[in-house]
Design an enzyme around this catalytic site. Structure first.
Site, PDB file in Angstrom:
ATOM      1  N   HIS A 141       0.777  -1.241   0.000  1.00 55.25           N
ATOM      2  CA  HIS A 141       0.000   0.000   0.000  1.00 55.25           C
ATOM      3  C   HIS A 141       0.813   1.299   0.000  1.00 55.25           C
ATOM      4  CE1 HIS A 141      -3.207  -2.769   0.811  1.00 55.25           C
ATOM      5  NE2 HIS A 141      -4.088  -1.858   1.206  1.00 55.25           N
ATOM      6  N   GLY A 190      -1.244  -2.525  -5.416  1.00 58.61           N
ATOM      7  CA  GLY A 190      -2.289  -3.514  -5.175  1.00 58.61           C
ATOM      8  C   GLY A 190      -3.616  -2.900  -4.787  1.00 58.61           C
ATOM      9  N   HIS A 191      -3.587  -1.663  -4.294  1.00 61.59           N
ATOM     10  CA  HIS A 191      -4.820  -0.947  -3.944  1.00 61.59           C
ATOM     11  C   HIS A 191      -4.854   0.374  -4.704  1.00 61.59           C
ATOM     12  CE1 HIS A 191      -8.186   0.768  -1.957  1.00 61.59           C
ATOM     13  NE2 HIS A 191      -8.226  -0.120  -0.972  1.00 61.59           N
ATOM     14  N   HIS A 247     -11.933  -7.049  -5.333  1.00 63.33           N
ATOM     15  CA  HIS A 247     -12.132  -6.221  -4.144  1.00 63.33           C
ATOM     16  C   HIS A 247     -12.915  -4.965  -4.544  1.00 63.33           C
ATOM     17  CE1 HIS A 247     -10.975  -3.384  -0.933  1.00 63.33           C
ATOM     18  NE2 HIS A 247     -10.770  -4.461  -0.173  1.00 63.33           N
ATOM     19  N   GLU A 299     -13.697  -8.993   0.578  1.00 63.33           N
ATOM     20  CA  GLU A 299     -14.435  -7.721   0.497  1.00 63.33           C
ATOM     21  C   GLU A 299     -14.807  -7.440  -0.961  1.00 63.33           C
ATOM     22  OE1 GLU A 299     -11.450  -5.152   2.288  1.00 63.33           O
ATOM     23  OE2 GLU A 299     -12.466  -5.293   4.217  1.00 63.33           O
ATOM     24  N   GLU A 315     -19.307  -2.570   1.971  1.00 59.63           N
ATOM     25  CA  GLU A 315     -18.451  -1.716   2.794  1.00 59.63           C
ATOM     26  C   GLU A 315     -18.763  -0.240   2.562  1.00 59.63           C
ATOM     27  OE1 GLU A 315     -13.695  -0.686   3.276  1.00 59.63           O
ATOM     28  OE2 GLU A 315     -14.282  -2.550   2.286  1.00 59.63           O
ATOM     29  N   CYS A 317     -16.773   2.228   2.530  1.00 63.89           N
ATOM     30  CA  CYS A 317     -15.807   2.795   1.583  1.00 63.89           C
ATOM     31  C   CYS A 317     -16.172   2.471   0.138  1.00 63.89           C
ATOM     32  CB  CYS A 317     -14.395   2.287   1.885  1.00 63.89           C
ATOM     33  SG  CYS A 317     -13.602   3.104   3.294  1.00 63.89           S
ATOM     34  N   CYS A 383     -10.432   2.593   7.843  1.00 69.32           N
ATOM     35  CA  CYS A 383     -10.547   3.322   6.577  1.00 69.32           C
ATOM     36  C   CYS A 383     -11.870   4.062   6.448  1.00 69.32           C
ATOM     37  CB  CYS A 383     -10.354   2.373   5.395  1.00 69.32           C
ATOM     38  SG  CYS A 383     -11.434   0.917   5.434  1.00 69.32           S
ATOM     39  N   CYS A 384     -12.963   3.463   6.958  1.00 65.26           N
ATOM     40  CA  CYS A 384     -14.291   4.027   6.712  1.00 65.26           C
ATOM     41  C   CYS A 384     -14.585   5.316   7.477  1.00 65.26           C
ATOM     42  CB  CYS A 384     -15.365   2.984   7.009  1.00 65.26           C
ATOM     43  SG  CYS A 384     -15.305   1.533   5.922  1.00 65.26           S
TER      44      CYS A 384
END
Length: 618
Positions: A141, A190-191, A247, A299, A315, A317, A383-384
């Site tokens: 990340h 990756g994200h 994801h 997710e 989620e 997010c 994160c949210c």
């Protein structure tokens, strides 16, 4: 001129619509209450939790100011950056706050002290971990963290005029540009997140290196450089994608970045892929609440029509990602379908992510529950909470856009707006109790000849428009908008009426969990039933066959419109010693009950009890 844009498409050549600053719109009513709660409760409480959970400690450690181990997940930097972005946006939507600004400046100084001389900045990859920098893009990340730093720096600069956080972000972006590129290091994160951040940094600085770097990271995906898995959306090149998969947050953030790239390059293949993905998402994989992501495992999105209720992941997010993506598609196309999904997501599966008191959050947003799922004040992977904070803080920036023809109205809600358009400032006052009522009045406070485009939501069964009390003759809707051209005088009024009828909604028969079930919708609001307020028992076992429903304004849950009606419920005692019973016996043991349904976003704000969105049909 104030430049507190969420994203700035004023110079994007392929943007059909141009954004306006957040500070141009002062919201009151429904969203005004949430902006106040965000400022008074959410942001201070999140700062306290960021301190308590050692997020800021990690930066102090990286700067050599404290000794000890790194705390928490390796991507915890982003929680700080999203909070900094939320505070910055709140200065635009709520107003500058001397005390909060002092705290923000202090946190920016601590971030600056953690930055390396070469511009690299990641509190996890310091000291003993320096040698591992950029060695595992798939999992670690680093670019994701950089993206959130860049977005925070831009938001802070636009809302305050200060360069402090933006300079940190630019130094890190320059370092990344030095490391990565077609003739340098290969790879992508990756994200996804860095892509949209870099495009926005290009818009802010005019430095095309950042736009080219965003394109590079999108082009690198699908080459197997980060494992080739669907989870990371690395199984095929972006321009070849036909199905939204993997994801959910990653997929939606990637789509945001690709749409941003399109808005500034006009690449046809990108938009073709985005249209395919949008259609697949909205028609096959999106919850009625706008929620995204069916599976807890990964997710992730599931198969087409795989939309379970009690095990829904959805989620918070991901809902935010969908909202942001649909806004970008709206800017590209100027079509109602994207604003409709924005509104559906915003008032349902996104807003459910935060409690009415502004202190607790859902990570997961199921559409059915046994009464045990409750919001929490924080998460180890947090994160949210700061993500929904930055979204709410930026809400006024989504209401209006402009084009060469005039002003576009996408979201409705009480507000006063001063909209920059060419060399003019168009002033509007909007009066309404939306989303509870569909009567909307605009008072024009700026003379001149320009068009006003009003979205007619797809849920509206008819509409009426009056200008200064006279019915508008045209009924032609273009791409979901009524186009009103006029020589406006100060004091002119537009009255839009959208009938808010109660609708009974069924889902596609391939959605297995919803076979034989319906849900209730009124305007943009999806309703659910909780056991609290329904003394007769568990709403998951109630059924309705007659739809004589009534909407009532209520002061509960912060002021809402409830839906009341009648249904039938079986005396559950007959099932105590039986797994199966004759239908006639079940029917004999049914009794009529009165029910009350509330907006889905407001559930779990009272005592525990079962909840369901989808109701059995009798």
């Amino acid at each position: 001129m104030n430049r507190s844009f969420v994203i700035d498409t004023t110079k994007s050549p392929y943007a059909r619509l141009k954004t306006i600053p957040i500070s141009s719109v002062k919201v009151s009513g429904f969203w005004g209450k949430r902006i106040i709660t965000l400022h008074d409760v959410t942001l201070p409480e999140q700062y306290r939790l960021l301190e308590e959970t050692q997020r800021f400690y990690n930066f102090r450690r990286a700067a050599g100011k404290v000794e000890g181990d790194y705390y928490g997940f390796f991507f915890n930097d982003t929680d700080v950056y999203k909070w900094q972005e939320a505070v910055s946006f709140s200065f635009a939507s709520y107003g500058r706050d001397e005390n909060l600004e002092k705290i923000l400046d202090q946190t920016i100084e601590e971030v600056a002290e953690a930055q390396d001389e070469d511009g690299y900045l990641d509190a996890y990859f310091t000291f003993e971990r320096k040698r591992y920098r950029w060695t595992n893009l798939k999992d670690m990340h680093e670019l994701y963290c950089a993206g959130h730093l860049i977005q925070a720096g831009i938001a802070h600069h636009r809302s305050t005029g200060k360069d402090t956080l933006l300079d940190i972000a630019k130094r890190f972006a320059d370092h990344i540009d030095h490391v990565f590129g077609s003739d340098k290091k290969e790879g992508t994160c990756g994200h996804p997140e860095i892509e949209m951040a870099l495009v926005e940094l290009y818009r802010e600085t005019g430095d095309k290196r950042y736009l080219n770097l965003a394109k590079f990271f999108i082009d690198e995906r699908g080459r197997g450089l980060i494992g080739g898995e669907t989870y990371h959306i690395d199984h095929k090149p972006f321009r070849e994608l036909t199905e939204i998969i993997g994801h959910a947050v990653r997929a939606l953030y990637l789509n945001c970045g690709a749409t941003d790239l399109y808005l500034d390059t006009g690449e046809k293949e990108l938009m073709e892929a985005l249209e395919r993905l949008w259609k697949n998402f909205v028609e096959r994989k999106m919850y009625i609440t706008g929620g995204a992501g069916a599976r807890h495992e990964g997710e992730a999105f599931g198969e087409e029509y795989e939309l379970p209720n009690i095990t829904a992941y959805a989620e918070t997010c991901a809902a935010i990602g969908s909202f942001m993506w649909n806004f970008r598609m709206l800017l590209a196309k100027g079509e109602r379908r994207f604003a409709d999904i924005m509104e559906q997501t915003l008032y349902n599966g996104l807003l459910s992510g935060i409690s009415l008191n502004g202190k607790e959050y859902f990570y997961v947003n199921p559409l059915e529950d046994n009464g045990e799922h409750r919001r929490k004040p924080w998460f180890a992977c947090a994160c949210c909470p700061p993500n929904i904070a930055r979204l709410i803080a930026s809400i006024p920036g989504y209401f209006y856009t402009t084009s060469e023809e005039g002003i576009w109205v996408h979201l409705y809600g009480e507000n006063e707006a001063k909209i920059p358009w060419g060399d003019k400032e168009i002033r509007l006052i909007e009066r309404t109790n939306y989303p509870w009522g569909g009567n909307i009045e605009f008072e024009i406070k700026a003379e001149g000849e320009y068009k006003i485009f009003l979205r007619i939501p797809s849920w509206a069964k008819g509409y009426t428009i009056k200008i200064n009390g006279n019915h508008l003759n045209t009924k032609e809707i273009k791409n979901g908008y009524i186009e009103i051209e006029n020589q406006w005088n100060e004091g002119d009024k537009i009255n839009l009426r959208l009938p808010m009828e109660i609708e009974i909604i069924e889902s596609h028969p391939k959605v297995k969990d919803n076979i034989g079930k319906v849900t209730i919708k009124r305007g943009p609001i999806i309703y659910c039933m909780e056991q609290v307020g329904n003394s007769w028992g568990d709403p998951r076992y109630m059924e309705i066959s007659e739809y004589n429903l009534k909407a009532e304004l209520s002061e509960i849950l912060g002021g809402i419109v409830t839906i009341k009606g009648k249904g039938k419920i079986v005396n559950r005692r007959i099932w105590e010693n039986n797994l199966y019973l004759p239908k006639e016996e079940v029917e004999r043991n049914k009794k009529e009950v009165e029910f009350i349904a509330i907006p889905y976003y407001a559930w779990a704000n009272r005592e525990k009890g079962p909840m369901t969105v989808w109701i059995r049909k009798g």
